[in-house]
Design a protein around this motif. Sequence first.
Motif, PDB file in Angstrom:
ATOM      1  N   HIS A  22      24.982 -34.583 -26.356  1.00 44.72           N
ATOM      2  CA  HIS A  22      25.813 -35.422 -26.666  1.00 44.72           C
ATOM      3  C   HIS A  22      27.105 -35.324 -25.997  1.00 44.72           C
ATOM      4  CE1 HIS A  22      22.058 -35.429 -30.007  1.00 44.72           C
ATOM      5  NE2 HIS A  22      22.298 -36.617 -29.110  1.00 44.72           N
ATOM      6  N   ALA A  23      27.379 -34.135 -25.292  1.00 46.18           N
ATOM      7  CA  ALA A  23      29.181 -33.586 -25.316  1.00 46.18           C
ATOM      8  C   ALA A  23      29.254 -34.594 -24.243  1.00 46.18           C
ATOM      9  CB  ALA A  23      29.034 -32.067 -24.937  1.00 46.18           C
ATOM     10  N   TYR A  54      33.223 -35.095 -29.444  1.00 40.30           N
ATOM     11  CA  TYR A  54      31.319 -34.397 -30.231  1.00 40.30           C
ATOM     12  C   TYR A  54      31.523 -33.995 -31.481  1.00 40.30           C
ATOM     13  CZ  TYR A  54      26.695 -31.933 -30.026  1.00 40.30           C
ATOM     14  OH  TYR A  54      25.803 -31.109 -30.198  1.00 40.30           O
ATOM     15  N   ALA A  76      29.234 -38.119 -25.737  1.00 44.08           N
ATOM     16  CA  ALA A  76      30.565 -38.829 -26.626  1.00 44.08           C
ATOM     17  C   ALA A  76      31.949 -38.920 -25.330  1.00 44.08           C
ATOM     18  CB  ALA A  76      30.404 -38.008 -27.772  1.00 44.08           C
TER      19      ALA A  76
END
Length: 259
Positions: free
Chosen positions: A19-20, A78, A23
């Motif tokens: 997700h980092a 994120y 994002a």
Amino acid sequence: MLSYQHIYHAGNLADVHKHALLACALDYMTRKPKPLSYLETHSGRGLYHLDAAEAVKTGEAEAGIGAVVDWFGADHPYAKALSKVRDQHGAAAYPGSPVLAASLLRREDRLHLAELHPRECEALHEAMFMSGAKVYQQDGFEMAQAVCPPTPRRGLMLIDPSYEIKTDYATIPACIAKLNRKWNVGVIALWYPILTEGSHVPMIDALLARNLPDTLRHEVRFPPARDGHRMVGSGMFFVNAPFGLEDECKRLDQLFAAL
């Protein structure tokens, strides 16, 4: 095939890694005043609550985002997504990839989300109700091939299977190559687990042999979530990787190495 429930693993260190980078990729792509499409092949339910019994049982979220949230300053995309979702749904809420993407995208952007599991797809519909996303209760690889090239043509696809179907490792390289031929401007992001037995290695070798454009591979390692747990790392493979993503990869290398 329909047994996987991500609620047991939501917010774990693999999610933090995935997700980092997702994002950061979307943050870069939305800086241009042109609409884009976001596609996801294995969407899950979209929104999770880390105080649910399933999440508490494994402790993966506590050892994941719960332990490393300070890695991401308030200006990190994120962190912005996480803050926005928790403002709306409570301090224990955690965005799966579809909700994270929707929180970073703009009104003119389009989302196509596939989820085959009936209950997870029903929950996904509910989570994405206000986003305007098109949700498909369908095999994600079939959806991806049917929708590509999407409108708008700019965009990103996340391929994020559970790999419970072991043939995924063998079929994904050809699938990505076909998608790239149909949608040569699209960013394709593949997540994969790093297991003790190294199941991902032939798949990555096959992807590299395809000579796909502007690829970026990033892997991190972390301690197993519990004794006997086979996942010891997380990988992301990008086709047409967005500019600047390597900087975040280097930052994450240092952070994960310090665990």
